[in-house]
Structures are given as structure tokens and as C-alpha cells.
Design an enzyme around this catalytic site. Sequence first.
Site, PDB file in Angstrom:
ATOM      1  N   GLU A  95      25.959  43.568  33.437  1.00 51.25           N
ATOM      2  CA  GLU A  95      25.132  44.542  32.745  1.00 51.25           C
ATOM      3  C   GLU A  95      25.878  45.839  32.492  1.00 51.25           C
ATOM      4  O   GLU A  95      26.726  46.256  33.266  1.00 51.25           O
ATOM      5  CB  GLU A  95      23.866  44.801  33.566  1.00 51.25           C
ATOM      6  N   CYS A 108      27.642  53.166  31.165  1.00 48.05           N
ATOM      7  CA  CYS A 108      27.866  52.757  32.549  1.00 48.05           C
ATOM      8  C   CYS A 108      28.312  51.298  32.491  1.00 48.05           C
ATOM      9  O   CYS A 108      27.586  50.442  31.973  1.00 48.05           O
ATOM     10  CB  CYS A 108      26.553  52.922  33.313  1.00 48.05           C
ATOM     11  N   CYS A 115      29.166  41.573  43.553  1.00 47.24           N
ATOM     12  CA  CYS A 115      29.983  42.466  44.389  1.00 47.24           C
ATOM     13  C   CYS A 115      30.087  41.856  45.775  1.00 47.24           C
ATOM     14  O   CYS A 115      29.127  41.275  46.273  1.00 47.24           O
ATOM     15  CB  CYS A 115      29.351  43.857  44.474  1.00 47.24           C
ATOM     16  N   CYS A 119      26.424  46.424  50.268  1.00 45.27           N
ATOM     17  CA  CYS A 119      25.743  47.658  50.689  1.00 45.27           C
ATOM     18  C   CYS A 119      24.247  47.350  50.754  1.00 45.27           C
ATOM     19  O   CYS A 119      23.710  46.653  49.886  1.00 45.27           O
ATOM     20  CB  CYS A 119      26.009  48.796  49.712  1.00 45.27           C
ATOM     21  N   CYS A 122      21.736  48.210  47.673  1.00 46.33           N
ATOM     22  CA  CYS A 122      22.170  47.967  46.293  1.00 46.33           C
ATOM     23  C   CYS A 122      21.862  46.538  45.846  1.00 46.33           C
ATOM     24  O   CYS A 122      22.236  45.581  46.526  1.00 46.33           O
ATOM     25  CB  CYS A 122      23.664  48.247  46.193  1.00 46.33           C
ATOM     26  N   GLY A 166      29.680  45.845  40.710  1.00 46.59           N
ATOM     27  CA  GLY A 166      31.008  45.591  41.253  1.00 46.59           C
ATOM     28  C   GLY A 166      31.735  46.814  41.775  1.00 46.59           C
ATOM     29  O   GLY A 166      31.333  47.946  41.542  1.00 46.59           O
ATOM     30  N   GLU A 167      32.781  46.553  42.539  1.00 43.63           N
ATOM     31  CA  GLU A 167      33.601  47.619  43.119  1.00 43.63           C
ATOM     32  C   GLU A 167      34.905  47.712  42.320  1.00 43.63           C
ATOM     33  O   GLU A 167      35.780  46.855  42.440  1.00 43.63           O
ATOM     34  CB  GLU A 167      33.876  47.305  44.602  1.00 43.63           C
ATOM     35  N   HIS A 223      27.015  58.691  50.757  1.00 43.19           N
ATOM     36  CA  HIS A 223      25.669  58.271  51.184  1.00 43.19           C
ATOM     37  C   HIS A 223      25.304  58.521  52.645  1.00 43.19           C
ATOM     38  O   HIS A 223      24.133  58.497  52.993  1.00 43.19           O
ATOM     39  CB  HIS A 223      25.400  56.798  50.851  1.00 43.19           C
ATOM     40  N   ASN A 298      16.568  54.346  44.204  1.00 40.08           N
ATOM     41  CA  ASN A 298      15.728  53.439  43.399  1.00 40.08           C
ATOM     42  C   ASN A 298      15.398  52.230  44.246  1.00 40.08           C
ATOM     43  O   ASN A 298      16.303  51.466  44.589  1.00 40.08           O
ATOM     44  CB  ASN A 298      16.493  52.932  42.177  1.00 40.08           C
ATOM     45  N   CYS A 341      20.686  53.081  38.695  1.00 38.56           N
ATOM     46  CA  CYS A 341      21.749  52.695  39.621  1.00 38.56           C
ATOM     47  C   CYS A 341      21.198  51.768  40.685  1.00 38.56           C
ATOM     48  O   CYS A 341      20.138  52.019  41.232  1.00 38.56           O
ATOM     49  CB  CYS A 341      22.278  53.888  40.394  1.00 38.56           C
TER      50      CYS A 341
HETATM   51  N1  SAH Z   1      30.784  49.894  43.659  1.00 38.50           N
HETATM   52  C1  SAH Z   1      30.885  51.226  43.197  1.00 38.50           C
HETATM   53  C2  SAH Z   1      30.341  51.442  41.820  1.00 38.50           C
HETATM   54  C3  SAH Z   1      29.061  50.739  41.471  1.00 38.50           C
HETATM   55  S1  SAH Z   1      27.620  51.298  42.307  1.00 38.50           S
HETATM   56  C4  SAH Z   1      30.243  52.166  44.177  1.00 38.50           C
HETATM   57  O1  SAH Z   1      29.594  51.706  45.107  1.00 38.50           O
HETATM   58  O2  SAH Z   1      30.426  53.373  44.024  1.00 38.50           O
HETATM   59  C5  SAH Z   1      27.260  52.784  41.397  1.00 38.50           C
HETATM   60  C6  SAH Z   1      26.441  53.817  42.146  1.00 38.50           C
HETATM   61  O3  SAH Z   1      25.070  53.385  42.279  1.00 38.50           O
HETATM   62  C7  SAH Z   1      26.958  54.078  43.542  1.00 38.50           C
HETATM   63  O4  SAH Z   1      27.009  55.444  43.861  1.00 38.50           O
HETATM   64  C8  SAH Z   1      25.929  53.365  44.361  1.00 38.50           C
HETATM   65  O5  SAH Z   1      25.924  53.783  45.660  1.00 38.50           O
HETATM   66  C9  SAH Z   1      24.659  53.669  43.589  1.00 38.50           C
HETATM   67  N2  SAH Z   1      23.514  52.857  43.989  1.00 38.50           N
HETATM   68  C10 SAH Z   1      23.524  51.585  44.414  1.00 38.50           C
HETATM   69  N3  SAH Z   1      22.276  51.166  44.726  1.00 38.50           N
HETATM   70  C11 SAH Z   1      21.458  52.212  44.488  1.00 38.50           C
HETATM   71  C12 SAH Z   1      20.032  52.396  44.608  1.00 38.50           C
HETATM   72  N4  SAH Z   1      19.228  51.433  45.019  1.00 38.50           N
HETATM   73  N5  SAH Z   1      19.529  53.605  44.260  1.00 38.50           N
HETATM   74  C13 SAH Z   1      20.324  54.594  43.813  1.00 38.50           C
HETATM   75  N6  SAH Z   1      21.665  54.477  43.677  1.00 38.50           N
HETATM   76  C14 SAH Z   1      22.226  53.293  44.005  1.00 38.50           C
HETATM   77 FE1  SF4 Z   2      28.084  48.677  47.311  1.00 38.03          FE
HETATM   78 FE2  SF4 Z   2      28.842  49.533  44.870  1.00 38.03          FE
HETATM   79 FE3  SF4 Z   2      29.049  46.921  45.541  1.00 38.03          FE
HETATM   80 FE4  SF4 Z   2      26.646  48.004  45.171  1.00 38.03          FE
HETATM   81  S1  SF4 Z   2      28.221  47.747  43.630  1.00 38.03           S
HETATM   82  S2  SF4 Z   2      27.275  46.611  46.870  1.00 38.03           S
HETATM   83  S3  SF4 Z   2      26.957  50.103  45.962  1.00 38.03           S
HETATM   84  S4  SF4 Z   2      30.148  48.625  46.490  1.00 38.03           S
END
Ligand code: SAH
Ligand code: SF4
Length: 353
Positions: A95, A108, A115, A119, A122, A166-167, A223, A298, A341
Amino acid sequence: MQKTEVKNIRHLTLRDIEEYFESIDEKKFRVKQVWEWLWQKRAMSFADMTNLSKELRESLSKSFTLPAITNNLSQYSSDGTIKSRFKTFDGHLVEGVLIPVEDRQTACVSSQVGCSLSCKFCATGFMDRKRNLTFDEIYDEAALLNEMAEKTYGKKLSNIVFMGMGEPLLNYKNVLKAIERITAPDGLGMGARRITVSTSGISKMIRQLGDDGVKFNLALSLHAANDKKRSELMPINETNNIKSLIDALNYFYEKTKNDITFEYILFKNENDSIEDANDLIKIYKQIPVRLINVIEYNPIENADYEKPDKEATQKFMDYLAAHRVNVRLRVSRGKDIDAACGQLANKDLEKVG
Ligand code: SAH
Ligand code: SF4
């Protein structure tokens, strides 16, 4: 390079294509025409390259493939955000989101299918990592979102954030190559300073960015401001603790002087106390961080975190500001279509045929 090899033509350099054209006795000026079709006019097949002879188009299609990402579905939010589902040549779905805010058009983009980092808050983290996106696929996401911005809002993309699925730093080479193509005058021609790569914090690769002298900005998804809490939310912290991230970010800054921001999602009763704010201030003071983005959580299906109420959020922000922290609240966009996000992949993206 063997001309019989069937290879993605966009994985060839300009020089490789020149050599190939020499080997088949094709005129040199055709190289530029093909290159334009590949990176600017975004041909979806060799048949689209209408200014080439039929013979050349046929010969190219025998020697090379041209897999491109296609737009599978777009959803429109009431706030103007557009979420698109892209399909790769092998049927994976990723996406990308277009976020229009005032005079900005921000894309974005995703860097991986799923991923591997899990986390806890997420949605993407609950999917398996299926594979890395290749650099041309990441480029396609940006190019498609750019086309959408032009078509829908009459403006080109102004910014790109790697905050989709993804990371990015675990797909390092492809992300850097994609950014090279996005910033190249014979690609999308965007300024590197308008690009931000967001990472959950892979210390070694943050240092590598410094060594590679990249020109784009970096956002760290912090975070939580102590290791115990951060490891609970983000298992990657067990091997990349806060101290190692502070050192790596300082190294990155020394080498590049590029912008560093922190992302800090507020979770009710988890990381939103004054004690947490004090820990955060301590980290902030050790790195030349330009800004802390406090992010509204979110809610996702798989987790039972909650976001604090407005007063608690404001109190946290005011406390930081009173301690001379440059802090901003980032309100999520596209909530009604799960484009916010962490909501990417919320609606189970399955591999389609
Ligand atoms: N993997 C990378 C980039 C993708 S995630 C990273 O983790 O930074 C992009 C952003 O969305 C990150 O800051 C992540 O922590 C945030 N994010 C993930 N899940 C979320 C949620 N449920 N609510 C708000 N932000 C979230
Ligand atoms: Fe964590 Fe970013 Fe991967 Fe989501 S996309 S699991 S926030 S590393």
C-alpha cells in the site's frame, strides 16, 4: 552481460543498455529513448515504446522482462487522503498513500511486503515479511502516487516518506537505489531533502547511511524512552537498544548533517507520564533532533492499546515544550479508509492470483 539472459531491463544501468545495443548493432540514440520509457514515461510493456521500430521492440521483449507495479485499487478519504493498493508482478499487494496537506503533496511508500519486526502496535507487524520490494517497484509506487497527485490535485509530489509497510533499513540497497532514481534528473527529479526514511532503529544501518553520505532525512520511531518499555513495544530494541541508537544517530548527523526527527506514539498509561516525558527529554538532549512528532495512536485489531484523551496528550506536549523540546502533534489522516500509520494491512492483504 549475455543478451540471451532474460532479465528485468530496469535492473540494467544506462551503460549496460548501451553495451547491449552495441552488441545487437542498434543505434546509440535509441538507448536514451528506451531509458526514457523505463524511467520517465513509465512504459508498462515493450509494445508501449511506440517510437522504437517493431523489430527492436520484439527483440527487447525476447531478451528482457519489464515487470511494473500496477494500481489495483484506490480508496478516497473524506479528508482528501488517497490510499492505493499496488500489485506486484508476482501477485503481492502493498500500500501507498497520497496525503494532500495545504501546499504539500506527500506520498507515503512501502519498502517491503509485510514486515519482520513485529512491533506490537502496528498492523503491518502482524503480517509476515513476504519479500523485499525491488528498487524499481519502490520507484513505481512514488511515480504512481505522483501521477495521482497531478491528476487529482494538479500538483506534483512535494515530499516522500518511507512510512508505509516494511522496515526500509532492512531493505537497504533497494531503498537507496530507489531514492537515487527518484532524485535523478532522468527519474522523478525530486530533491533528496524532501525525502524522509523512517526506521524502527537498526543501529548498524543508521551508521551505514552516514558512511554512504546520503542526502535524505531520517525519522526514528522511538515510541518509548527507556529500554524496558521500548523492548516491550518493539522487540527490535532488544538488539538495538536506545544507547546504541543515540550513538548511531550522532554518527549519522556528524557525517551528513541531515535532519533527524523522532516519532513518538502516545499510548495511554504506557508511555504518557511525566516520568516518560523526562526520559524522552534526556534522549532529545543527547542528539541534534530537529523535532519530536507526537503521534496519535490508531487502534488496530490485534492490539488493545488506547490513545490518551486530549488533555493528557496536551499535558505531555506542554511539558516537553516547557523543557525547550521542539514538539508537534501529528494527527492521523485517512482514518476512515484505514490509511493512517500502522493501519496499512489492517484489512488483511492476501496474495492474489
Ligand atoms: N518500519 C518503519 C517505517 C514504517 S512504520 C518504522 O517503523 O519507522 C511508519 C510509522 O508508523 C512509524 O513511526 C510507526 O511506528 C508508525 N505506526 C505504526 N503503527 C502505528 C499505529 N497503530 N498508530 C500510529 N502510528 C503507527
Ligand atoms: Fe514496526 Fe515499522 Fe515494521 Fe510496523 S512497519 S512492524 S512499526 S518496523
